[in-house]
Design a protein around this motif. Structure first.
Motif, short mmCIF file in Angstrom:
data_model
loop_
_atom_site.label_atom_id
_atom_site.label_comp_id
_atom_site.label_asym_id
_atom_site.label_seq_id
_atom_site.Cartn_x
_atom_site.Cartn_y
_atom_site.Cartn_z
N GLY A 250 35.46 -24.88 -28.91
CA GLY A 250 34.67 -24.30 -29.98
C GLY A 250 33.45 -23.61 -29.42
O GLY A 250 33.21 -23.60 -28.21
N VAL A 251 32.64 -23.04 -30.28
CA VAL A 251 31.48 -22.27 -29.82
C VAL A 251 30.48 -23.17 -29.10
O VAL A 251 29.86 -22.76 -28.12
N GLU A 252 30.31 -24.41 -29.55
CA GLU A 252 29.37 -25.32 -28.89
C GLU A 252 29.82 -25.63 -27.46
O GLU A 252 29.02 -25.59 -26.52
N ALA A 253 31.11 -25.94 -27.31
CA ALA A 253 31.63 -26.26 -25.97
C ALA A 253 31.55 -25.05 -25.05
O ALA A 253 31.19 -25.17 -23.87
N MET A 254 31.85 -23.87 -25.58
CA MET A 254 31.78 -22.67 -24.76
C MET A 254 30.34 -22.36 -24.35
O MET A 254 30.07 -21.99 -23.20
N ALA A 255 29.42 -22.52 -25.27
CA ALA A 255 28.01 -22.29 -24.94
C ALA A 255 27.55 -23.23 -23.83
O ALA A 255 26.86 -22.82 -22.89
N GLY A 256 27.95 -24.50 -23.92
CA GLY A 256 27.59 -25.45 -22.87
C GLY A 256 28.20 -25.08 -21.54
O GLY A 256 27.57 -25.22 -20.49
N GLU A 257 29.44 -24.58 -21.56
CA GLU A 257 30.11 -24.17 -20.34
C GLU A 257 29.40 -23.01 -19.67
O GLU A 257 29.32 -22.94 -18.44
N LEU A 258 28.85 -22.10 -20.48
CA LEU A 258 28.20 -20.91 -19.93
C LEU A 258 26.70 -21.09 -19.71
O LEU A 258 26.04 -20.19 -19.20
N GLY A 259 26.16 -22.24 -20.11
CA GLY A 259 24.75 -22.52 -19.86
C GLY A 259 23.80 -21.81 -20.82
O GLY A 259 22.66 -21.50 -20.45
N VAL A 260 24.26 -21.53 -22.05
CA VAL A 260 23.40 -20.93 -23.06
C VAL A 260 23.50 -21.76 -24.33
O VAL A 260 24.38 -22.62 -24.46
N SER A 261 22.61 -21.52 -25.29
CA SER A 261 22.71 -22.23 -26.56
C SER A 261 23.77 -21.59 -27.43
O SER A 261 24.12 -20.41 -27.26
N ALA A 262 24.29 -22.37 -28.37
CA ALA A 262 25.29 -21.82 -29.30
C ALA A 262 24.71 -20.69 -30.11
O ALA A 262 25.39 -19.69 -30.40
N ARG A 263 23.43 -20.80 -30.46
CA ARG A 263 22.78 -19.74 -31.23
C ARG A 263 22.71 -18.45 -30.42
O ARG A 263 23.00 -17.36 -30.92
N THR A 264 22.33 -18.57 -29.13
CA THR A 264 22.25 -17.39 -28.27
C THR A 264 23.62 -16.76 -28.09
O THR A 264 23.78 -15.53 -28.16
N LEU A 265 24.62 -17.59 -27.89
CA LEU A 265 25.98 -17.08 -27.72
C LEU A 265 26.43 -16.32 -28.96
O LEU A 265 26.94 -15.20 -28.87
N THR A 266 26.22 -16.91 -30.12
CA THR A 266 26.63 -16.28 -31.37
C THR A 266 25.88 -14.97 -31.59
O THR A 266 26.47 -13.95 -31.97
N ARG A 267 24.57 -14.99 -31.33
CA ARG A 267 23.75 -13.79 -31.56
C ARG A 267 24.16 -12.65 -30.62
O ARG A 267 24.30 -11.50 -31.05
N GLN A 268 24.36 -12.96 -29.35
CA GLN A 268 24.68 -11.89 -28.40
C GLN A 268 26.08 -11.33 -28.63
O GLN A 268 26.32 -10.14 -28.44
N LEU A 269 27.01 -12.17 -29.02
CA LEU A 269 28.35 -11.67 -29.33
C LEU A 269 28.32 -10.79 -30.58
O LEU A 269 29.00 -9.76 -30.66
N ALA A 270 27.51 -11.19 -31.57
CA ALA A 270 27.39 -10.38 -32.78
C ALA A 270 26.78 -9.02 -32.45
O ALA A 270 27.21 -7.98 -32.99
N ALA A 271 25.80 -9.00 -31.54
CA ALA A 271 25.19 -7.74 -31.13
C ALA A 271 26.20 -6.85 -30.42
O ALA A 271 26.06 -5.62 -30.41
N ASP A 272 27.22 -7.48 -29.83
CA ASP A 272 28.26 -6.73 -29.14
C ASP A 272 29.42 -6.39 -30.07
O ASP A 272 30.46 -5.88 -29.63
#
Length: 329
Positions: free
Chosen positions: A238-260
């Motif tokens: 899920g998004v939480e697990a992926m964010a942890g794997e990449l070393g970012v917060s789930a909010r940052t991951l969601t925001r940056q993907l939305a910007a893309d």
């Protein structure tokens, strides 16, 4: 990629080897590209069946041309010294790889480079470590004004035959130690002139931009896609697990993907569909086994997901593919 290039140069029919393990030749065609970890493992398995002896990884790494340096970090060849080149390599892997981490340390007399795998595949660790170690040494020998001697090599796999150990000693110039379960480690003497003959200010400026984009998060979408392709059971992520794997917060991951212009859900769906089709296309593939391999809790949940993607159940999709293939014959 350089293993494939080397195998072709040796006269091996690479497409046949890939087809034996259900891989498409398109995965490894053209310019150096990223491929899922499972595909790398299957490639190594296919080549090890066809290439006699234990040392194709050593030979392929040693033979890798400097034109394939993007595999080791594009800034390496644009660095002023060997020490700086490996610093850039560490930066490159920190930004670009989720499976291999490089750390560089130095004393007054020794440059030490350590590579740590985050995979459980013994095949990838063994062949990958040996090929990377040989490639690093070939890099230093190719473009240092004065090639420094290797003073230590530690390989994270079992020793193997006496002939293999002798070949490694002849290539590296020292007798490697073998410590399964540890990290790959090489050390060079810093007693001589370790400047590189490729330092060029224009080259540095051209190569820095894409790497800086990855390091600052602008390349987060690509990192998510790579992680999903390499994950053992991507359906469980899920998004939480992926964010942890990449070393970012789930909010940052969601925001940056939305910007893309995308989302984690969209990337996950596309990757799962791609991986499911690849596995179902293998000869003799079993739908239940594919569902389990991708991480689905049941055959039914996989069937429903696949039908949402394609409009057909996995079994009907396989039957349609088989009918199409038969018609093309």
């Amino acid at each position: 990629m350089h293993i494939v290039v080397w195998a072709r140069k040796q006269g091996f029919v690479v497409p046949e080897a890939l087809q034996e393990v259900g891989l498409s030749t398109e995965r490894f065609a053209g310019q150096p590209r990223r491929v899922p970890l499972v595909a790398v493992e299957q490639l190594l398995e296919a080549l090890s069946r066809r290439i006699p002896g234990e040392l194709f990884a050593l030979r392929s790494g040693a033979d890798a041309p400097t034109t394939l340096l993007p595999l080791l970090g594009p800034m390496m060849a644009a660095s002023p010294t060997l020490e700086d080149a490996f610093d850039e390599l560490g930066t490159y892997y920190a930004a670009m790889s989720d499976h291999f981490h490089v750390r560089v340390s130095r004393t007054a007399s020794v440059l030490e480079v350590t590579g740590t795998w985050r995979v459980e595949s013994e095949l990838v660790v063994r062949h990958g470590s040996e090929s990377v170690a040989a490639h690093w040494v070939a890099f230093a020998r190719a473009i240092c004004l004065e090639t420094p001697p290797v003073v230590r090599v530690r390989l994270p796999f079992a020793r193997g035959s006496a002939g293999a150990q002798r070949a490694r000693r002849e290539y590296f110039g020292v007798t490697p130690t073998h410590e399964p379960g540890t990290a790959l480690q090489l050390a060079w003497s810093r007693g001589g002139d370790t400047r590189l003959n490729t330092q060029d200010a224009v080259l540095v400026s051209l190569l820095r931009t894409p790497l800086e984009k990855e390091a600052t998060g602008e390349g987060l979408r690509a990192r998510v896609e790579r992680a999903l392709l390499a994950a053992e059971k991507p359906a469980t992520l899920g998004v939480e697990a992926m964010a942890g794997e990449l070393g970012v917060s789930a909010r940052t991951l969601t925001r940056q993907l939305a910007a893309d212009g995308t989302s984690f859900g969209e990337l996950s769906r596309a990757t799962l569909e791609r991986r499911a089709k690849e596995r179902l296309a293998r000869p003799g593939a079993q739908v239940r086994a594919v569902a389990r391999e991708l991480g689905y809790a049941s055959r039914g949940s996989f069937d429903r997901a696949f039908a949402r993607w394609t409009g057909a159940t996995p079994a009907r999709w396989v039957a349609a593919q088989s009918a199409t293939d038969a018609g093309s014959d």
